[in-house]
Each structure stands twice: as C-alpha cells, then as structure tokens.
Design a protein around this motif. Structure first.
Motif, mmCIF file in Angstrom:
data_model
loop_
_atom_site.group_PDB
_atom_site.id
_atom_site.type_symbol
_atom_site.label_atom_id
_atom_site.label_comp_id
_atom_site.label_asym_id
_atom_site.label_seq_id
_atom_site.Cartn_x
_atom_site.Cartn_y
_atom_site.Cartn_z
ATOM 1 N N LEU A 1 23.731 -20.011 -87.188
ATOM 2 C CA LEU A 1 23.505 -20.851 -86.011
ATOM 3 C C LEU A 1 24.582 -21.916 -85.863
ATOM 4 O O LEU A 1 25.018 -22.215 -84.742
ATOM 5 C CB LEU A 1 22.117 -21.491 -86.075
ATOM 6 C CG LEU A 1 20.941 -20.515 -85.957
ATOM 7 C CD1 LEU A 1 19.623 -21.245 -86.142
ATOM 8 C CD2 LEU A 1 20.981 -19.781 -84.631
ATOM 9 N N ALA A 2 25.040 -22.496 -86.968
ATOM 10 C CA ALA A 2 26.098 -23.497 -86.910
ATOM 11 C C ALA A 2 27.406 -22.880 -86.412
ATOM 12 O O ALA A 2 28.129 -23.480 -85.617
ATOM 13 C CB ALA A 2 26.300 -24.144 -88.271
ATOM 14 N N LYS B 1 27.673 -20.215 -84.516
ATOM 15 C CA LYS B 1 27.477 -19.887 -83.101
ATOM 16 C C LYS B 1 27.626 -21.148 -82.232
ATOM 17 O O LYS B 1 28.276 -21.113 -81.195
ATOM 18 C CB LYS B 1 26.087 -19.275 -82.910
ATOM 19 C CG LYS B 1 25.792 -18.825 -81.507
ATOM 20 C CD LYS B 1 24.418 -18.179 -81.460
ATOM 21 C CE LYS B 1 24.043 -17.811 -80.039
ATOM 22 N NZ LYS B 1 22.683 -17.241 -79.985
ATOM 23 N N GLN B 2 27.050 -22.252 -82.680
ATOM 24 C CA GLN B 2 27.145 -23.504 -81.943
ATOM 25 C C GLN B 2 28.598 -23.992 -81.871
ATOM 26 O O GLN B 2 29.048 -24.466 -80.824
ATOM 27 C CB GLN B 2 26.273 -24.567 -82.587
ATOM 28 C CG GLN B 2 26.233 -25.869 -81.819
ATOM 29 C CD GLN B 2 25.346 -26.898 -82.498
ATOM 30 O OE1 GLN B 2 25.082 -26.805 -83.695
ATOM 31 N NE2 GLN B 2 24.888 -27.859 -81.740
ATOM 32 N N GLU C 1 30.421 -21.891 -79.288
ATOM 33 C CA GLU C 1 30.050 -22.269 -77.922
ATOM 34 C C GLU C 1 30.712 -23.586 -77.520
ATOM 35 O O GLU C 1 31.163 -23.742 -76.382
ATOM 36 C CB GLU C 1 28.537 -22.376 -77.798
ATOM 37 C CG GLU C 1 27.833 -21.035 -77.863
ATOM 38 C CD GLU C 1 26.320 -21.145 -77.933
ATOM 39 O OE1 GLU C 1 25.790 -22.275 -78.038
ATOM 40 O OE2 GLU C 1 25.666 -20.092 -77.897
ATOM 41 N N LYS C 2 30.796 -24.528 -78.449
ATOM 42 C CA LYS C 2 31.448 -25.808 -78.170
ATOM 43 C C LYS C 2 32.936 -25.600 -77.888
ATOM 44 O O LYS C 2 33.491 -26.189 -76.966
ATOM 45 C CB LYS C 2 31.256 -26.752 -79.354
ATOM 46 C CG LYS C 2 31.837 -28.113 -79.145
ATOM 47 C CD LYS C 2 31.567 -29.015 -80.344
ATOM 48 C CE LYS C 2 32.194 -30.379 -80.147
ATOM 49 N NZ LYS C 2 31.960 -31.246 -81.317
#
Length: 81
Positions: A60-61, A63-64, A67-68
């Motif tokens: 998740l980190a 992926k985040q 996206e950023k």
C-alpha cells in the motif's frame, strides 16, 4: 510463551530493518503491528499476521508513493494560467 517469543523476535527484526532502510520499509512497521494484533486475536497467529501485515503495508505504501508521483507529474504538465 513460545509464540510471544517469536512475535517479539519478529517485531525486533522489523524495527531493526525499518531503522536501517527506512525508505524500503515504508508501511511495513505499521502493517506488522496491525497484522500482529489482528492475528493474535484471530487464533493466536500473531507472527503470521505480522508478516502478512508487513507485506500488505509495504504494498500500500508503494502504491501510494506511485500515485503521488503520478499526480506530481500531471501537475507539472498542466499549463500555467
């Protein structure tokens, strides 16, 4: 008692890993803690929960962060008005 010892050893290793490679361990520590607690309450499987939580937290980190990065690229490509 053996399960507590394994959990303590795993968490110690995760904290050591997080301290040595903070950029690579993003999300792992928090995920391991949450997964360990959830695993403990779901049948005394804290170690399995911690490992799974670490993997999910890292995913998740990552992926985040992607996206950023994409949002920053889109903002840089937008013409100024």
């Amino acid at each position: 008692m053996e399960s507590n010892r394994k959990a303590a050893l795993l968490l110690s290793a995760l904290f050591a890993f997080g301290a040595s490679g903070a950029a690579n361990a993003a999300g792992c520590i928090k995920g391991a803690v949450v997964g360990g607690v959830a695993g403990h309450y779901a049948g005394h499987h804290a170690v399995v929960g911690a490992v799974g939580g670490c993997l999910v937290g890292r995913h998740l980190a990552k992926k985040q962060a992607q996206e950023k990065k994409e949002a920053q690229l889109r903002a840089a490509q937008t013409p100024a008005q």
